[in-house]
Design a protein around this motif. Sequence first.
Motif, PDB file in Angstrom:
ATOM      1  N   LEU A 119       0.850  -1.187   0.000  1.00  0.00           N
ATOM      2  CA  LEU A 119       0.000   0.000   0.000  1.00  0.00           C
ATOM      3  C   LEU A 119       0.888   1.240   0.000  1.00  0.00           C
ATOM      4  CD1 LEU A 119      -2.602  -1.105   2.736  1.00  0.00           C
ATOM      5  CD2 LEU A 119      -2.967  -1.071   0.248  1.00  0.00           C
ATOM      6  N   ALA A 120       0.299   2.351  -0.367  1.00  0.00           N
ATOM      7  CA  ALA A 120       1.053   3.606  -0.447  1.00  0.00           C
ATOM      8  C   ALA A 120       1.597   4.040   0.910  1.00  0.00           C
ATOM      9  CB  ALA A 120       0.150   4.702  -1.024  1.00  0.00           C
ATOM     10  N   GLU A 121       0.922   3.646   1.993  1.00  0.00           N
ATOM     11  CA  GLU A 121       1.304   4.091   3.344  1.00  0.00           C
ATOM     12  C   GLU A 121       2.357   3.190   3.991  1.00  0.00           C
ATOM     13  OE1 GLU A 121      -2.215   1.593   5.639  1.00  0.00           O
ATOM     14  OE2 GLU A 121      -2.182   3.764   5.807  1.00  0.00           O
ATOM     15  N   ASP A 122       2.858   2.198   3.270  1.00  0.00           N
ATOM     16  CA  ASP A 122       3.744   1.200   3.886  1.00  0.00           C
ATOM     17  C   ASP A 122       4.972   1.814   4.551  1.00  0.00           C
ATOM     18  OD1 ASP A 122       1.996  -0.692   3.079  1.00  0.00           O
ATOM     19  OD2 ASP A 122       3.331  -1.702   1.641  1.00  0.00           O
ATOM     20  N   ALA A 123       5.635   2.720   3.887  1.00  0.00           N
ATOM     21  CA  ALA A 123       6.865   3.306   4.434  1.00  0.00           C
ATOM     22  C   ALA A 123       6.593   4.009   5.757  1.00  0.00           C
ATOM     23  CB  ALA A 123       7.475   4.284   3.429  1.00  0.00           C
ATOM     24  N   ASP A 124       5.479   4.730   5.823  1.00  0.00           N
ATOM     25  CA  ASP A 124       5.122   5.442   7.059  1.00  0.00           C
ATOM     26  C   ASP A 124       4.834   4.451   8.183  1.00  0.00           C
ATOM     27  OD1 ASP A 124       4.321   7.805   8.628  1.00  0.00           O
ATOM     28  OD2 ASP A 124       2.307   6.938   8.488  1.00  0.00           O
ATOM     29  N   LYS A 125       4.093   3.405   7.874  1.00  0.00           N
ATOM     30  CA  LYS A 125       3.760   2.400   8.892  1.00  0.00           C
ATOM     31  C   LYS A 125       5.017   1.670   9.388  1.00  0.00           C
ATOM     32  CE  LYS A 125      -0.678   3.039   8.966  1.00  0.00           C
ATOM     33  NZ  LYS A 125      -1.321   3.639  10.156  1.00  0.00           N
ATOM     34  N   LEU A 126       5.898   1.335   8.458  1.00  0.00           N
ATOM     35  CA  LEU A 126       7.123   0.642   8.862  1.00  0.00           C
ATOM     36  C   LEU A 126       8.029   1.541   9.703  1.00  0.00           C
ATOM     37  CD1 LEU A 126       7.939  -1.346   5.603  1.00  0.00           C
ATOM     38  CD2 LEU A 126       7.168  -2.276   7.798  1.00  0.00           C
ATOM     39  N   ALA A 127       8.001   2.845   9.444  1.00  0.00           N
ATOM     40  CA  ALA A 127       8.781   3.796  10.249  1.00  0.00           C
ATOM     41  C   ALA A 127       8.225   3.857  11.676  1.00  0.00           C
ATOM     42  CB  ALA A 127       8.763   5.172   9.601  1.00  0.00           C
ATOM     43  N   GLN A 128       6.889   3.860  11.802  1.00  0.00           N
ATOM     44  CA  GLN A 128       6.258   3.840  13.128  1.00  0.00           C
ATOM     45  C   GLN A 128       6.672   2.583  13.900  1.00  0.00           C
ATOM     46  OE1 GLN A 128       1.998   4.209  12.717  1.00  0.00           O
ATOM     47  NE2 GLN A 128       2.149   6.009  11.388  1.00  0.00           N
ATOM     48  N   TRP A 129       6.626   1.473  13.182  1.00  0.00           N
ATOM     49  CA  TRP A 129       6.981   0.208  13.829  1.00  0.00           C
ATOM     50  C   TRP A 129       8.442   0.188  14.260  1.00  0.00           C
ATOM     51  CZ3 TRP A 129       4.861  -3.765  16.110  1.00  0.00           C
ATOM     52  CH2 TRP A 129       5.628  -4.916  16.319  1.00  0.00           C
ATOM     53  N   GLN A 130       9.313   0.705  13.415  1.00  0.00           N
ATOM     54  CA  GLN A 130      10.739   0.701  13.722  1.00  0.00           C
ATOM     55  C   GLN A 130      11.035   1.519  14.977  1.00  0.00           C
ATOM     56  OE1 GLN A 130      13.106  -1.242  12.356  1.00  0.00           O
ATOM     57  NE2 GLN A 130      14.367  -0.453  14.032  1.00  0.00           N
ATOM     58  N   THR A 131      10.266   2.572  15.197  1.00  0.00           N
ATOM     59  CA  THR A 131      10.427   3.367  16.428  1.00  0.00           C
ATOM     60  C   THR A 131      10.180   2.496  17.652  1.00  0.00           C
ATOM     61  OG1 THR A 131       9.775   5.424  15.330  1.00  0.00           O
ATOM     62  CG2 THR A 131       9.559   5.353  17.726  1.00  0.00           C
ATOM     63  N   LEU A 132       9.171   1.640  17.575  1.00  0.00           N
ATOM     64  CA  LEU A 132       8.882   0.733  18.691  1.00  0.00           C
ATOM     65  C   LEU A 132      10.008  -0.278  18.884  1.00  0.00           C
ATOM     66  CD1 LEU A 132       5.078   0.081  18.038  1.00  0.00           C
ATOM     67  CD2 LEU A 132       6.073   1.430  19.896  1.00  0.00           C
ATOM     68  N   VAL A 133      10.535  -0.818  17.790  1.00  0.00           N
ATOM     69  CA  VAL A 133      11.645  -1.770  17.884  1.00  0.00           C
ATOM     70  C   VAL A 133      12.855  -1.098  18.534  1.00  0.00           C
ATOM     71  CG1 VAL A 133      13.276  -3.181  16.567  1.00  0.00           C
ATOM     72  CG2 VAL A 133      10.846  -3.138  15.920  1.00  0.00           C
ATOM     73  N   THR A 134      13.130   0.138  18.129  1.00  0.00           N
ATOM     74  CA  THR A 134      14.249   0.890  18.714  1.00  0.00           C
ATOM     75  C   THR A 134      14.029   1.123  20.194  1.00  0.00           C
ATOM     76  OG1 THR A 134      14.674   1.981  16.593  1.00  0.00           O
ATOM     77  CG2 THR A 134      15.571   3.041  18.572  1.00  0.00           C
ATOM     78  N   ASN A 135      12.793   1.435  20.576  1.00  0.00           N
ATOM     79  CA  ASN A 135      12.477   1.643  21.993  1.00  0.00           C
ATOM     80  C   ASN A 135      12.690   0.361  22.803  1.00  0.00           C
ATOM     81  OD1 ASN A 135      11.806   4.279  21.469  1.00  0.00           O
ATOM     82  ND2 ASN A 135       9.601   3.938  21.455  1.00  0.00           N
ATOM     83  N   PHE A 136      12.328  -0.766  22.216  1.00  0.00           N
ATOM     84  CA  PHE A 136      12.540  -2.044  22.890  1.00  0.00           C
ATOM     85  C   PHE A 136      14.029  -2.260  23.155  1.00  0.00           C
ATOM     86  CE2 PHE A 136      13.692  -6.553  22.434  1.00  0.00           C
ATOM     87  CZ  PHE A 136      13.026  -7.076  23.534  1.00  0.00           C
ATOM     88  N   THR A 137      14.837  -2.037  22.135  1.00  0.00           N
ATOM     89  CA  THR A 137      16.281  -2.210  22.282  1.00  0.00           C
ATOM     90  C   THR A 137      16.842  -1.268  23.336  1.00  0.00           C
ATOM     91  OG1 THR A 137      16.461  -2.882  19.963  1.00  0.00           O
ATOM     92  CG2 THR A 137      18.484  -2.170  21.054  1.00  0.00           C
ATOM     93  N   LYS A 138      16.370  -0.031  23.333  1.00  0.00           N
ATOM     94  CA  LYS A 138      16.840   0.953  24.317  1.00  0.00           C
ATOM     95  C   LYS A 138      16.569   0.485  25.738  1.00  0.00           C
ATOM     96  CE  LYS A 138      15.977   5.708  25.870  1.00  0.00           C
ATOM     97  NZ  LYS A 138      15.168   6.939  25.636  1.00  0.00           N
TER      98      LYS A 138
END
Length: 469
Positions: free
Chosen positions: A341-360
């Motif tokens: 979908l057109a919004e994929d990049a935005d959604k994946l960026a949101q998700w990556q923020t959560l992954v980064t927070n988990f690692t932190k």
Amino acid sequence: MIKIYNTLTRQKEVFEPLEAGRVKMYVCGPTVYNYIHIGNGRSTVAFDTIRRYFEYRGYEVNYVSNFTDVDDKIIRVAKEVGKTAPEIAEQFIQAFEEDTSALAVKPATLHPRVMDHIPDIIDFIQVLIDKEYAYAIDGDVYYRTRRFKDYGKLSDQSIDELEVGASQRTGGEQQIKEDPLDFALWKKAKEDEIFWASPWGNGRPGWHIECSVMANKHLGDTIDIHGGGQDLEFPHHENEIAQSEAKTGHPFANYWMHNGFVTIGEMDEKMSKSLGNFVTVHEMVQQKDPQVLRFFLASTHYRRPIRFSDATFKEAETNLNRLKITDENAQFRLKDAKDQLAEDADKLAQWQTLVTNFTKEMDDDFNAANGITVVYEMAKWLNVYSQQADVSAVVLQKVLADYHEILSVFGIYVKQDLIDEEIEALIVERNQARKEKNFARSDEIRDLFKEKGIVLEDTPQGTRWRREG
């Protein structure tokens, strides 16, 4: 950048391994004379989770955890039931492996046993005698505690404080030692007890020397991390340091890690066999979902105590179920997902923020409580996304892969449904395995089908299958 609370320095320190990308880790294992209780299981799960997080962050972990298979308690139980000490040890080593496997604990890189290291122990003790850190007397060998100038540095105790406590002890051993603070490296054999020949006479090792020898042999003079329960900090780990550093002249471990207790009852007593207030892992995994017990033990910061009760266990069960339902809902949406979908990049960026927070959060001394809080946020995000009218396969596949990998850090594995094509392919593989008499693989596939609720019927016309319910 991982930070570890180092018991030795009583502060958090940036983890710097001896070898880039590799971790040498020794964790004190059980004395195998009974089933482990939940308090013992907490230590095993805590350090398994820490090991798994290191691996998640890309480290190769050489994880050594011993079995103490000769000990006063083992000998006592053997006499009570009319077996030998090795028979009792083998019985409860097998029980430990079965119970921890049910908790999804990964086998150690190596599980050394004391009885396999008697020559190494004798050689180690002889070096300490030669260096005048130990002395033999009437078949026993003792360590000269006062000769090790840094004794007490791990538990932050002075030699004078320790001397007061030691001077209050009485008994035959205290009469023959040079100093009340000295501790046994080798114990003279008693009648009707297991023993080995040594330069000092027939006997067996003292408890503390065992881990020093096995850690030194299998990981080297200096290791990255030494771990265990808080109750091992003194005297066991203190004595390990004194023995090991006296022998090698090098620091024994760069980071010392100790997990908190499991408490039980209104008074929050430490769960222990000596107090008789324990529940065994063996009992629990037969009565309850082992994944819930694993989640209960893994989702609290390893240094904090865990209160065990029906209420706290139920809370863990509820929270784990929510995480699994989230996965099931997302897996279901994969069936009608759009390619992208057109919004994929935005959604994946949101998700990556959560992954980064988990690692932190986990990088901060393996703070599982905060890490799990981020996982709950991930589940919330995934639930919201799964409820959209249109979802993307690109997003769902990436998110689910990360979600599963992060849950596996805590030893949690979600069940994924097999699609029809996978079932058919596995049936073909099973039939071929049976023809080739590869019954191990055939049974493995059968067990997988049973777990997934798939019933097989072998007929003259071939194998048919159906889903239960």
